[in-house]
Structures are given as C-alpha cells and as structure tokens.
Design an enzyme around this catalytic site. Structure first.
Site, PDB file in Angstrom:
ATOM      1  N   GLU A  74      -4.948   2.301  -3.885  1.00  0.00           N
ATOM      2  CA  GLU A  74      -3.487   2.398  -3.939  1.00  0.00           C
ATOM      3  C   GLU A  74      -2.827   1.118  -3.429  1.00  0.00           C
ATOM      4  OE1 GLU A  74      -4.672   4.575  -0.077  1.00  0.00           O
ATOM      5  OE2 GLU A  74      -5.484   4.316  -2.083  1.00  0.00           O
ATOM      6  N   ASP A 114      -2.774   9.620 -10.225  1.00  0.00           N
ATOM      7  CA  ASP A 114      -2.877   8.540 -11.208  1.00  0.00           C
ATOM      8  C   ASP A 114      -1.524   8.262 -11.847  1.00  0.00           C
ATOM      9  OD1 ASP A 114      -5.541   8.283 -10.686  1.00  0.00           O
ATOM     10  OD2 ASP A 114      -6.229   9.301 -12.500  1.00  0.00           O
ATOM     11  N   ASN A 155      -2.759  13.018  -3.487  1.00  0.00           N
ATOM     12  CA  ASN A 155      -3.936  13.478  -4.235  1.00  0.00           C
ATOM     13  C   ASN A 155      -4.378  14.873  -3.784  1.00  0.00           C
ATOM     14  OD1 ASN A 155      -4.359  11.354  -6.047  1.00  0.00           O
ATOM     15  ND2 ASN A 155      -5.517  10.146  -4.558  1.00  0.00           N
ATOM     16  N   ASP A 210       0.855  -1.186   0.000  1.00  0.00           N
ATOM     17  CA  ASP A 210       0.000   0.000   0.000  1.00  0.00           C
ATOM     18  C   ASP A 210       0.894   1.239   0.000  1.00  0.00           C
ATOM     19  OD1 ASP A 210      -2.922   1.097   0.689  1.00  0.00           O
ATOM     20  OD2 ASP A 210      -1.463   2.205   1.911  1.00  0.00           O
ATOM     21  N   ILE A 211       0.578   2.210  -0.864  1.00  0.00           N
ATOM     22  CA  ILE A 211       1.379   3.439  -0.933  1.00  0.00           C
ATOM     23  C   ILE A 211       1.171   4.244   0.340  1.00  0.00           C
ATOM     24  CG2 ILE A 211       1.779   5.576  -2.201  1.00  0.00           C
ATOM     25  CD1 ILE A 211       0.767   4.196  -4.705  1.00  0.00           C
TER      26      ILE A 211
END
Length: 433
Positions: A349, A323, A314, A306-307
């Site tokens: 993500e 994106d 964002n 997971d980022i």
C-alpha cells in the site's frame, strides 16, 4: 523498301506531316516513312486538328505556311506536349516570321530547300529521343505496376512532393486514385497522427537513406475522416531512386507488433493492478533523474506515501475492495501530479512520486495536495481513507536510494505523529558523505 530504323521500344509510332505543298510533302514523306510506323498526312489546319483528335502523334512536322495557320497548329501541339519533337518547315523568312511571334521551346527549324543529309540526321535524333522517352515511360509503367501489386503501402517522392501512390496506400487513405488525392489537395501530412517533420514528410523520408546510424523509423497514420479509429503504426523504409531528391517510401504495418511490444513493456514496467510503475522501473527512473539532476544542477525530490490502516480495510471489506481502493488512490494521485512527475507502487500500500525540478517547500506542497486528494473524498464502499507522506530531496554525490531512505524515515514520523499528515526529511545535508 527501306527498313524502318524505329525507336526500339516495341510500340507503334506515328508522325503528323502537316504540309500542303506537293514536292515538299513528297520529300518529307520519303524521309519519314522508313522511320515511323504511320505517317498521318494533313494539308490544312482543320485536317491536322482532326488527325490529332483521333490520336496524339509521337512527332510532328508542320509547314509554317500551312493553310489555316501553321503557327496555330505548332502552338497547340507544343502546349499539349512540351516533350514531343516538333519540326517547323518553310523558307527562312516563313520560319522566322513564326518564331518571332510565338514561343515554341525545343522547336527544330527545317529551312527550304531541304538538305536531305542534315534533315535525315535530325530525324534520326528525334526518333532516338522518342525511343528514350517511351522507354522511360515503359519503365515507369512497370514500376507503377509492381508497386500496385505490392501489399504494403508505398509512394514515390520527388523534391518534397508525392509523384505516385500505390493501390495499398490509396486503400488505406480511402481514395480511389492518385488523381483524387491531388484533386482534394491532400498531402501525406494530412494522415499523420503526430506533428509532421519540420521539413515536411516527403523531404524527411528522402533523407532517411543518409541515416548513418541506420535507425528504426516509425510513423503513426490515421484517416482524418475516421477520427474514432486508432492510428496505425508503420515501419518506414526509404530507398533512394535515380535522380535528385527522389526516393521510394515503403510502409510496413506493425500496429499489432507495436501493441504486443507495449504490452510486454507494461508487463515489465507497470504494476498490473494500479498501472503505476513497478519497483524495478522506479529504480531505473530514479537513477536517470538523479543523473539528470547532477548534470544540470537541478533539484529532485521524492514523495513516499502509505495508506493509513490499510490492513483494517482488507480485514473488514475483503481484499477485492482493498484492491479497488488501491486503484482509486492511484488514479487520484495521478490526477494531482505534474506532467513531469512519475508515480510508482513501492510496496503493498506504499507509493512513490518522483518529482524532478522541485525541492524543499515545493515538494512539501505537492505532497500536501496529494494528501488532500486522497482524504477529502470518500472511497466507494469504504468511506474516508487517508494516507501519510514523507518527503525527501536528492543530495549530490549520494545514491538515489538514500533519498528513499530519508523519505521513509519522514513517513515513519508522520505515522507516529497521528497519520494523515506530511513530514519532511531531517536535514539531508548532514547525511552526505
């Protein structure tokens, strides 16, 4: 005048009568005349050669003692056409003298004095043979005509080799004729975009009519002189022809259909943004790999990542930049995977790597390499981005989803432990039932 018996094929037939002795010439001419449209007379080797140069005869009757050399004429005629009926006339000694020094396959000996009845029967047999051969040639010409008029590439194969290729196939290969194909030493394998069948393409095609499952077969062909152009995809059909190991290979260009099929598969199986597998395809692949691992008693692992702080990316830079980060991250992950590994987008993500053949330390090392691939190089317009990883292995008897749950728990510990790190699952065997 006796009616010509003819060959029944509708073509004008010619016989060469190479005989200098007057009586013998008259007898033979009287027998040949009713059976052929034209009897070409030659009283010497020179005259016979001149007559043959003007047009090859359908049959020849040659005197062993022909001035200039009957043996030489017979040998030349047999070399030019092994299937042409050839009669050698003369006394028994003359005929045996020629046959003792020359190999003349299929020659028919006519010994003087002639037996008109036996000779007439032999000539009738030869006329029937000529008719059968010319009928076969007519049929062959008709087949080639229909093939040339067909819009689809086609070839006739016999004994593992190409006998004929139609115009559509030649156009695709960039050739003008079958002769050019042969002269250049080409084979159909030269145009395959994939490794050829082990037994050769022609032999493989001739086996297709025996496929009891009636499976769909396709070939990807390209021109070796145009490597920049993509290969064409052809649907293969093979029809058995009379004779041993002979078949008709027909190709239907389905390149556009194949592209559409792949696009539909991509829509069904891939995440449109990152081109990683979507969650539906992940479930399918994970089930298949778990079944394979159970069958061969081999390990299987998953890496869930997971980022870190993706929402901030964002919020700060906008969703378009977010994106772009996802696309770049997927590319970095793919570059660090083995050939057998599969990458899927699990959520917004979150990504999953399905890693067959490894567990424990191997899966941890893979995750650590991916962590460095993500965090050691800045992302354009964003800077440094990191990700947290959770690793878990498949337990025989458990559903594949249990492995994902344990990887998620390990990922949660990595997040709570400071992010940008890899955590292993907690003793999966304790969770087994």
């Amino acid at each position: 005048m006796e009616e010509k018996r003819g060959t029944g094929h509708g073509k004008r037939t010619t016989v060469l009568l190479a005989e200098a002795e007057g009586v013998a010439c008259d007898v033979l001419a009287s027998l040949l005349g009713p059976r052929f449209d034209a009897v070409v007379m030659a009283a010497s080797l020179a005259e016979a050669r001149k007559a043959v140069a003007q047009g090859a005869p359908d049959m020849a009757v040659v005197a062993a003692r022909l001035p200039g050399g009957g043996a030489a004429l017979a040998a030349a005629l047999r070399q030019a056409c092994r299937s042409m009926p050839l009669f050698l006339t003369g006394t028994a000694e003359d005929v045996l003298s020629v046959l003792a020094t020359l190999s003349l396959p299929g020659v028919r000996a006519v010994v003087r004095p002639f037996d008109p009845t036996a000779l007439a029967e032999a000539l009738d047999d030869a006329v029937l043979e000529i008719g059968s051969r010319q009928s076969a040639e007519d049929a062959w010409e008709l087949v080639r005509h229909f093939l040339d008029e067909a819009p689809q590439p086609a070839a006739i194969l016999h004994g593992g080799r190409v006998v004929s290729i139609n115009r559509a196939f030649l156009r695709f290969m960039g050739l003008a004729s079958v002769q050019e194909f042969t002269a250049k030493g080409l084979s159909l394998e030269h145009f395959l975009a994939d490794p050829p069948p082990r037994e050769g393409l022609a032999a493989w095609a001739c086996r297709l009519p025996d496929d009891r499952l009636d499976r769909e077969h396709r070939l990807r062909l390209h021109h070796p002189g145009r490597p920049d152009q993509p290969a064409h995809v052809f649907q293969v059909a093979a029809t058995r022809l009379p004779g041993r190991d002979r078949c008709l290979l027909t190709l239907a260009d389905v390149t556009d259909l194949e592209l559409e099929r792949r696009e539909l598969l991509d829509l069904a199986n891939l995440d449109p943004l990152t081109r990683a597998m979507n969650r539906r395809k992940l479930t399918e692949v994970l089930g298949d790999e778990a079944a394979r691992a159970a069958r061969y008693r081999s390990p299987l692992s998953v890496v869930l990542l997971d980022i870190d702080r993706f929402k901030a990316i964002n919020d700060t830079h906008g969703h378009a930049v977010g994106d772009a980060v996802l696309v770049e991250l997927a590319a970095r992950l793919r570059a660090g995977l083995r050939q057998v590994d599969r990458l899927a987008r699990y959520g917004g993500e979150e990504f999953v790597v399905v890693a067959p053949g490894i567990n424990g330390q191997g899966a941890y090392d893979l995750a650590e390499r991916l962590r460095l691939a993500v965090g050691d190089k800045e992302f354009a317009g964003v800077g440094r981005v990191t990700a947290s990883f959770g690793v878990a292995g498949h337990v025989p008897g458990q559903e594949p989803e249990a492995m994902l749950r344990r990887a998620d728990e390990a990922l949660y510990r990595a997040k709570n432990g400071g992010r940008n790190k890899v955590e292993r699952e907690a003793s999966p065997q304790h969770d087994a039932r």
